[in-house]
Design an enzyme around this catalytic site. Structure first.
Site, mmCIF file in Angstrom:
data_model
loop_
_atom_site.group_PDB
_atom_site.id
_atom_site.type_symbol
_atom_site.label_atom_id
_atom_site.label_comp_id
_atom_site.label_asym_id
_atom_site.label_seq_id
_atom_site.Cartn_x
_atom_site.Cartn_y
_atom_site.Cartn_z
ATOM 1 N N THR A 45 36.028 -18.313 4.361
ATOM 2 C CA THR A 45 34.877 -18.471 3.471
ATOM 3 C C THR A 45 34.981 -17.623 2.220
ATOM 4 O OG1 THR A 45 33.823 -16.919 4.957
ATOM 5 C CG2 THR A 45 33.166 -19.200 5.153
ATOM 6 N N HIS A 50 37.018 -8.433 5.138
ATOM 7 C CA HIS A 50 36.442 -7.127 4.839
ATOM 8 C C HIS A 50 36.454 -6.244 6.078
ATOM 9 C CE1 HIS A 50 32.809 -8.623 6.780
ATOM 10 N NE2 HIS A 50 32.922 -9.717 6.037
ATOM 11 N N HIS A 53 36.023 -7.298 9.683
ATOM 12 C CA HIS A 53 37.077 -8.008 10.399
ATOM 13 C C HIS A 53 38.116 -7.068 10.994
ATOM 14 C CE1 HIS A 53 35.741 -11.163 7.440
ATOM 15 N NE2 HIS A 53 35.670 -11.818 8.577
ATOM 16 N N LYS A 88 23.376 -16.587 10.343
ATOM 17 C CA LYS A 88 22.990 -16.814 8.947
ATOM 18 C C LYS A 88 21.686 -17.589 8.900
ATOM 19 C CE LYS A 88 27.759 -16.992 7.529
ATOM 20 N NZ LYS A 88 28.243 -17.264 8.911
ATOM 21 N N ARG A 92 25.775 -22.234 4.464
ATOM 22 C CA ARG A 92 26.575 -21.910 3.306
ATOM 23 C C ARG A 92 26.779 -23.137 2.449
ATOM 24 N NH1 ARG A 92 29.780 -17.369 3.116
ATOM 25 N NH2 ARG A 92 29.642 -16.233 5.067
ATOM 26 N N GLN A 181 35.042 -24.837 17.776
ATOM 27 C CA GLN A 181 35.643 -23.561 18.143
ATOM 28 C C GLN A 181 36.063 -23.567 19.613
ATOM 29 O OE1 GLN A 181 33.657 -20.076 16.736
ATOM 30 N NE2 GLN A 181 34.655 -18.730 18.180
ATOM 31 N N ASP A 202 28.983 -11.351 18.037
ATOM 32 C CA ASP A 202 28.235 -12.553 17.660
ATOM 33 C C ASP A 202 28.992 -13.831 18.036
ATOM 34 O OD1 ASP A 202 30.169 -11.847 15.767
ATOM 35 O OD2 ASP A 202 29.174 -12.972 14.179
ATOM 36 N N LYS A 237 23.951 -1.868 8.545
ATOM 37 C CA LYS A 237 25.106 -2.726 8.726
ATOM 38 C C LYS A 237 26.254 -2.111 7.938
ATOM 39 C CE LYS A 237 23.920 -7.270 9.310
ATOM 40 N NZ LYS A 237 23.520 -8.543 8.707
ATOM 41 N N LYS A 240 29.165 -2.461 3.439
ATOM 42 C CA LYS A 240 28.669 -2.784 2.113
ATOM 43 C C LYS A 240 28.778 -1.553 1.220
ATOM 44 C CE LYS A 240 27.158 -6.953 2.946
ATOM 45 N NZ LYS A 240 27.741 -8.122 2.320
ATOM 46 N N THR A 241 29.195 -1.756 0.001
ATOM 47 C CA THR A 241 29.126 -0.675 -0.966
ATOM 48 C C THR A 241 28.281 -1.182 -2.126
ATOM 49 O OG1 THR A 241 31.017 -1.447 -2.238
ATOM 50 C CG2 THR A 241 31.469 0.031 -0.407
#
Length: 420
Positions: A45, A50, A53, A88, A92, A181, A202, A237, A240-241
């Site tokens: 995606t 990041h 993963h 989500k 998307r 999946q 998840d 979470k 994130k920056t």
RNA sequence: GGGGGAAUGUCCCGAGCGGCAAAGGGGGCGGACUGUAAAUCCGCUGGCUAUGCCUUCGUAGGUUCGAGUCCUACUUCCCCCA
């Protein structure tokens, strides 16, 4: 859960990788016999994976290192065309096949840092589920696979329930994701003898679906292992920056910024992260983790350097450490900070500060309006001087003796403008 | 099939008698304090060629000097009666 006999599960357990397993003894036995061919799936995606993963990649690393089995990295070239609804709120935007291909090629590059690919028994393989998913025949698929899925049950899965509870749209397309999946798992078993799927917590429901489908279609016993979802000690979470996600690709996030991300770990997380994200032996981690007060900063530096070395190489990691030391501890100007080039004729004419910090140059703030606000709260600095006038402009006279202008946002984020 | 309700700042939750860039949280960012940590306190939290201009309240129209607010149709969701 008895103590694991296999090296693989021993490592995973003591380092805190394991959230849930479908059959701990079963996995343990397969690992002992070195026949634990394992896959983790990655969606395409985005153009890069990041830190989120990273956990599963590290698990594959240990799988290979302990010789428990063959790692398979499954690129979701096919499933990404459908879109995973897990966690989500909204579906998307559908990506084009071209975008997915581009993303896939960009993502691929990271894995070889952590696992080695080849044809040997425990060498890793990379496959793309587009290979089989795009060739499926709808009617055949429904009859062979679809009949094993109960909609009643599918509706009870969190990924679906979340959408329904929140009254958000869930398209039939996405509803099919878990079926595909599950089918992947079975297909990988047939093709490669894959018996274990790992992933984030998840993914539990999706993985278990694959195990069930396998049982109905007559595969050998399949297994699931999930890792916890990463959160910081204070519950946020992780990953994130200010400028977005913590990307693994160097062209999306520089090794220096990656090092900084780890350096800023909360105290309470240091020990846990050392276990998960470095290869340091456990006794050394225990030593580092027991440091108290300001001393724990030393452990954070080790964490940052080791984690960065894994991804970007030892040399880049040490350069990042050195850059940070100059910038933060000695207050000197480190020329190895992230650098943006600016044509000198633009500097000669004068470059507005707001523009310089904005998305066109330093990218420290997302818009001029944001830059303006930050000037008001004293968050922007040029050459370590707080910017007080939003209409000020940068010129050749602002260049330091090193030929750069140092822009800082807050205390931690620095970028150099270099005239060319 | 009939009746009633809901959708708000593209991170989330949520107020909003026709004058609204839109209350309040959470989150995020900046400042102070520290150890490049946490906690705490303060400020900010649509964009721009900026004393003004532009775009935002499910979608599309309409009424009005003026609409998140009223009307019509549509979409999605919830509840009640069949």
């Amino acid at each position: 859960m008895n103590a694991p006999r296999s090296e693989f599960l021993k490592v995973l357990t003591e380092r805190g990788f394991i959230h849930q397993t479908s059959d701990f003894e079963g996995v343990d036995a397969a690992a002992l016999e070195n026949r634990l061919t394992t896959y983790v799936g990655y969606d395409c995606t985005g153009p890069s994976l990041h830190v989120g993963h990273l956990l599963s990649i590290m698990m594959l690393h240990w799988l290979q290192k302990t010789g428990a089995g063959k790692p398979i990295t499954l690129m979701g070239g096919g499933t990404t065309r459908v879109g995973d609804p897990s966690g989500k709120d909204e579906s998307r935007k559908l990506l084009t096949v071209e975008q997915i291909e581009d993303n896939k090629n960009s993502i691929k590059t990271v894995f070889s840092r952590f696992i080695s690919f080849g044809d040997g028994k425990t060498d890793a393989t990379m496959v793309d589920n587009a290979e089989w998913l795009t060739k499926l025949n709808y009617i055949e698929f429904l009859r062979d696979v679809g009949r094993h899925f109960s909609v009643n049950r599918m509706l009870s899965f969190d990924s679906v329930k979340l959408r329904l509870d929140r009254e958000h749209e869930l398209s039939f397309l996405e509803f099919n994701y878990m079926i595909l999946q599950a089918y992947d798992f079975v297909e990988l078993n047939k093709r490669y003898g894959c018996v274990l799927q790992m992933g984030g917590s998840d993914q539990w429901g999706n993985i278990v679906n694959g195990i069930d489908l396998g049982r109905r279609l007559g595969t050998p016993q399949l297994y699931a292992v999930t890792c916890p979802l990463l959160t910081t000690a204070s519950g946020a979470k992780m990953g994130k920056t200010a400028s977005g996600a913590v990307w693994l690709n160097a062209d999306m996030l520089s090794p220096y910024d990656y090092w900084q991300f780890w350096r800023n770990t909360e105290d309470a997380d240091v020990g846990r992260f050392l276990k998960l994200f470095t290869l340091l032996p456990m006794d050394e981690i225990a030593k580092l983790g027991s440091l108290q007060g300001a001393e724990i900063n030393e452990a954070k530096k080790v964490l940052a350097t080791e984690a960065t070395a894994l991804l970007h190489g030892r040399e880049a990691a040490e350069l990042a450490a050195e850059t940070a030391q100059k910038t933060f501890e000695q207050g000197e100007l480190a020329e190895s900070l992230p650098t943006i080039e600016v044509p000198s004729n633009i500097l000669k004419e004068g470059l507005g500060v707001l523009t310089a910090f904005g998305p066109d140059y330093a990218k420290l703030v997302p818009s001029s309006s944001e830059a303006r606000r930050q000037v008001k709260s004293g968050g922007l600095k040029v050459n370590d001087q707080t910017v007080s006038d939003e209409r000020a402009s940068l010129g050749m006279s602002d260049l330091t003796s090193e030929g750069v202008i140092k822009l800082s946002f807050g205390k931690k984020k620095h970028v150099l403008l270099r005239a060319v």
